[in-house]
Enzyme design. Structure first.
Site, PDB file in Angstrom:
ATOM      1  N   LYS A  67       0.673  -1.243   0.084  1.00  0.00           N
ATOM      2  CA  LYS A  67      -0.001   0.020   0.034  1.00  0.00           C
ATOM      3  C   LYS A  67       0.724   1.371   0.128  1.00  0.00           C
ATOM      4  CE  LYS A  67      -2.546   1.481   3.546  1.00  0.00           C
ATOM      5  NZ  LYS A  67      -3.357   1.951   4.751  1.00  0.00           N
ATOM      6  N   HIS A 138     -11.779  11.069  11.422  1.00  0.00           N
ATOM      7  CA  HIS A 138     -12.247   9.891  10.389  1.00  0.00           C
ATOM      8  C   HIS A 138     -12.336   8.694  10.812  1.00  0.00           C
ATOM      9  CE1 HIS A 138     -13.105   8.860   6.270  1.00  0.00           C
ATOM     10  NE2 HIS A 138     -12.113   8.038   6.294  1.00  0.00           N
ATOM     11  N   GLN A 139     -11.241   8.138  11.174  1.00  0.00           N
ATOM     12  CA  GLN A 139     -10.961   6.806  11.639  1.00  0.00           C
ATOM     13  C   GLN A 139     -11.915   6.323  12.872  1.00  0.00           C
ATOM     14  OE1 GLN A 139      -9.205   4.621   9.774  1.00  0.00           O
ATOM     15  NE2 GLN A 139      -8.285   6.302   8.511  1.00  0.00           N
ATOM     16  N   ASN A 160     -12.487  13.682  23.389  1.00  0.00           N
ATOM     17  CA  ASN A 160     -11.679  14.318  22.215  1.00  0.00           C
ATOM     18  C   ASN A 160     -10.931  15.560  22.307  1.00  0.00           C
ATOM     19  OD1 ASN A 160     -10.573  13.646  19.658  1.00  0.00           O
ATOM     20  ND2 ASN A 160     -11.771  15.419  18.593  1.00  0.00           N
ATOM     21  N   SER A 199      -4.227  11.671  16.432  1.00  0.00           N
ATOM     22  CA  SER A 199      -2.971  11.799  15.781  1.00  0.00           C
ATOM     23  C   SER A 199      -2.058  12.420  16.646  1.00  0.00           C
ATOM     24  CB  SER A 199      -2.887  12.568  14.365  1.00  0.00           C
ATOM     25  OG  SER A 199      -3.965  13.822  14.714  1.00  0.00           O
ATOM     26  N   MET A 219      -4.961   2.719  18.474  1.00  0.00           N
ATOM     27  CA  MET A 219      -4.922   2.406  17.062  1.00  0.00           C
ATOM     28  C   MET A 219      -4.099   3.747  16.368  1.00  0.00           C
ATOM     29  SD  MET A 219      -6.133  -0.353  17.070  1.00  0.00           S
ATOM     30  CE  MET A 219      -6.217  -0.738  15.305  1.00  0.00           C
ATOM     31  N   THR A 221      -1.298   5.559  16.869  1.00  0.00           N
ATOM     32  CA  THR A 221       0.166   5.553  16.951  1.00  0.00           C
ATOM     33  C   THR A 221       0.922   4.699  15.897  1.00  0.00           C
ATOM     34  OG1 THR A 221       0.152   6.440  19.143  1.00  0.00           O
ATOM     35  CG2 THR A 221       2.165   5.424  18.322  1.00  0.00           C
ATOM     36  N   LYS A 226       4.680   9.606  17.788  1.00  0.00           N
ATOM     37  CA  LYS A 226       3.228   9.791  17.871  1.00  0.00           C
ATOM     38  C   LYS A 226       3.037   8.893  19.536  1.00  0.00           C
ATOM     39  CE  LYS A 226       0.919   9.884  13.817  1.00  0.00           C
ATOM     40  NZ  LYS A 226       0.030   9.414  12.939  1.00  0.00           N
TER      41      LYS A 226
HETATM   42  P1  NAD Z   1      -8.305  12.834  11.591  1.00  0.00           P
HETATM   43  O1  NAD Z   1      -7.381  14.000  11.244  1.00  0.00           O
HETATM   44  O2  NAD Z   1      -9.736  12.740  11.006  1.00  0.00           O
HETATM   45  O3  NAD Z   1      -8.430  12.967  13.241  1.00  0.00           O
HETATM   46  C1  NAD Z   1      -7.390  13.155  14.046  1.00  0.00           C
HETATM   47  C2  NAD Z   1      -7.957  12.732  15.483  1.00  0.00           C
HETATM   48  O4  NAD Z   1      -6.796  13.020  16.282  1.00  0.00           O
HETATM   49  C3  NAD Z   1      -9.107  13.776  16.006  1.00  0.00           C
HETATM   50  O5  NAD Z   1      -9.706  13.157  16.894  1.00  0.00           O
HETATM   51  C4  NAD Z   1      -8.183  14.850  16.746  1.00  0.00           C
HETATM   52  O6  NAD Z   1      -9.157  15.468  17.514  1.00  0.00           O
HETATM   53  C5  NAD Z   1      -7.269  13.936  17.382  1.00  0.00           C
HETATM   54  N1  NAD Z   1      -5.932  15.139  17.681  1.00  0.00           N
HETATM   55  C6  NAD Z   1      -5.495  15.862  16.786  1.00  0.00           C
HETATM   56  N2  NAD Z   1      -4.335  16.362  17.438  1.00  0.00           N
HETATM   57  C7  NAD Z   1      -4.457  15.945  18.697  1.00  0.00           C
HETATM   58  C8  NAD Z   1      -3.430  16.150  19.785  1.00  0.00           C
HETATM   59  N3  NAD Z   1      -2.572  17.065  19.857  1.00  0.00           N
HETATM   60  N4  NAD Z   1      -3.908  15.623  20.828  1.00  0.00           N
HETATM   61  C9  NAD Z   1      -4.832  14.456  20.948  1.00  0.00           C
HETATM   62  N5  NAD Z   1      -5.660  14.379  19.852  1.00  0.00           N
HETATM   63  C10 NAD Z   1      -5.566  15.157  18.732  1.00  0.00           C
HETATM   64  O7  NAD Z   1      -7.276  11.620  11.612  1.00  0.00           O
HETATM   65  P2  NAD Z   1      -7.628  10.013  11.220  1.00  0.00           P
HETATM   66  O8  NAD Z   1      -7.793   9.557   9.958  1.00  0.00           O
HETATM   67  O9  NAD Z   1      -9.028   9.882  12.388  1.00  0.00           O
HETATM   68  O10 NAD Z   1      -6.385   9.341  11.922  1.00  0.00           O
HETATM   69  C11 NAD Z   1      -6.200   9.243  13.518  1.00  0.00           C
HETATM   70  C12 NAD Z   1      -5.014   8.458  13.616  1.00  0.00           C
HETATM   71  O11 NAD Z   1      -5.069   7.242  13.198  1.00  0.00           O
HETATM   72  C13 NAD Z   1      -3.729   9.078  12.598  1.00  0.00           C
HETATM   73  O12 NAD Z   1      -2.675   9.233  13.843  1.00  0.00           O
HETATM   74  C14 NAD Z   1      -3.379   8.097  11.825  1.00  0.00           C
HETATM   75  O13 NAD Z   1      -2.096   7.902  11.292  1.00  0.00           O
HETATM   76  C15 NAD Z   1      -3.903   6.674  12.548  1.00  0.00           C
HETATM   77  N6  NAD Z   1      -4.118   5.677  11.717  1.00  0.00           N
HETATM   78  C16 NAD Z   1      -3.535   4.363  11.994  1.00  0.00           C
HETATM   79  C17 NAD Z   1      -3.958   3.361  11.382  1.00  0.00           C
HETATM   80  C18 NAD Z   1      -3.552   2.017  12.092  1.00  0.00           C
HETATM   81  O14 NAD Z   1      -3.393   1.095  11.312  1.00  0.00           O
HETATM   82  N7  NAD Z   1      -3.141   1.759  13.067  1.00  0.00           N
HETATM   83  C19 NAD Z   1      -4.708   3.336  10.323  1.00  0.00           C
HETATM   84  C20 NAD Z   1      -5.128   4.775   9.828  1.00  0.00           C
HETATM   85  C21 NAD Z   1      -4.745   5.573  10.610  1.00  0.00           C
END
Ligand code: NAD
Length: 321
Positions: A67, A138-139, A160, A199, A219, A221, A226
């Site tokens: 990917k 989003h996730q 949040n 994130s 999930m 980090t 991170k």
């Molecule tokens: P997003 O941008 O839609 O949402 C980000 C989230 O993080 C929100 O809830 C936001 O309020 C919060 N956030 C932002 N800054 C913050 C801070 N300083 N302190 C605490 N919370 C904070 O992103 P997303 O698409 O929901 O992705 C979230 C995370 O999941 C990302 O770090 C992404 O890399 C990770 N992710 C991991 C996997 C995996 O397989 N483990 C897969 C996809 C995404």
């Protein structure tokens, strides 16, 4: 070569199919039938984006590929596009020829939600009633939707960093008929299952916020630096992961390992629990923690399932390549 565009994925992939594909591939990883290649992830110095590759080979499922994609933090505000952008490429393991190109955005959300769901199935207490959500992006919506199917949850509590985003997960809870309450972090002590998906680069959830018997799925980090939970929580908990090498380098365990609080041997593969070679939860009081870093094989597994379905339904686009 087959192309399955992003727009077709929603009608092809179900939560159940993603769950099955991810559970199988975690098991295959633990039995060494499938392995992930080292992750490449780079800050490209443009649009603050993180871009990289996650690949692997599943000898049992004969799935080979990668990917390519990452995280563009300004997409939503600037262009109305989601911040995660990715594409899965599959190759014929017999010849090395390109086999398929598949939109990876929705698949990423579904496979990531499936991973925490698989961890809840195998590690959470059967009588879990309250689920705590940290994150509302989003996730998070995908995570909650899938997790609610794993136990008879009676309440969702959520926190949040940006409280104005909480309605995103409240909507999911309401649609599932489960009451939702926004809470302060210390009230996570009421949860039997906690999912963190942010994130963040500094811990939100502290060890004192987690009560005995809880299952925590970390999930968010997936990169050096991170962090979502206090490193001390990994000392209190039995730690499981998708892939140990990723957990200790780019996952939540990087911090506890770096501070010398736990060692690599303290991190077990969730696949071993699925295979029955690790006992998993051994007492109702034990805290279990799943460090879900996201592996290439998860992406390949769901993408391969989608390609088969798309060909079967006549939706896949065939190109001479
Ligand atoms: P997003 O941008 O839609 O949402 C980000 C989230 O993080 C929100 O809830 C936001 O309020 C919060 N956030 C932002 N800054 C913050 C801070 N300083 N302190 C605490 N919370 C904070 O992103 P997303 O698409 O929901 O992705 C979230 C995370 O999941 C990302 O770090 C992404 O890399 C990770 N992710 C991991 C996997 C995996 O397989 N483990 C897969 C996809 C995404």
């Amino acid at each position: 070569m087959w192309i399955v565009p992003e727009r077709e994925i929603a009608d092809l992939m179900t939560r159940d199919a993603a769950f099955d594909a991810v559970e199988k591939v975690f098991a295959a990883m633990a039995s060494k039938d499938a392995y992930n290649f080292p992750v490449v992830r780079e800050a490209i110095g443009h649009e603050d984006a993180l871009y990289g590759f996650k690949g692997g080979f599943d000898q049992a499922g004969l799935t080979l590929g990668l990917k390519a994609g990452g995280y563009w933090p300004h997409n939503l505000e600037k262009r109305g596009e989601i911040n995660h952008q990715s594409t899965v490429f599959l190759f014929d393991p017999d010849t090395g020829k390109a086999k398929a190109m598949v939109g990876g955005n929705l698949l990423t959300a579904l496979r990531t939600a499936a991973a925490s769901s698989v961890s809840i199935k195998h590690l959470a207490r059967a009588d879990a009633k309250v689920i705590g959500m940290i994150g509302a992006g989003h996730q998070a919506t995908f995570q909650l939707r899938a997790a609610l199917e794993q136990r008879s949850f009676e309440k969702v509590i959520g926190w949040n960093f940006h409280p104005e985003m909480l309605p995103n997960i409240e909507k999911v809870a309401t649609e599932a008929g489960v009451p939702f309450e926004a809470v302060d972090l210390p009230r996570m002590i009421e949860a039997n299952v906690i999912i963190s998906i942010t994130s963040a680069f500094a811990p939100s959830l502290l060890a004192d916020h987690v009560s005995p018997g809880t299952h925590v799925a970390c999930m968010g980090t997936d990169t050096i630096g991170k962090q979502e939970v206090e490193a001390a929580l990994l000392v209190k908990a039995d730690v499981f992961t998708d892939e140990v090498a990723q957990s200790i380098s780019i996952g939540e365990a990087q911090h506890a390992i770096g501070q010398g609080l736990i060692s690599e041997g303290d991190v077990a593969q969730l696949g071993a629990v699925i295979n029955g070679t690790h006992p998993g939860r051994s007492s109702p009081e034990q805290i279990t923690l799943f460090d879900g870093t996201g592996v290439g094989l998860q992406d390949l597994a769901v993408a391969a399932a989608v390609v088969d379905l798309a060909i079967e339904k006549g939706i896949a686009i065939e190109v001479d390549f």
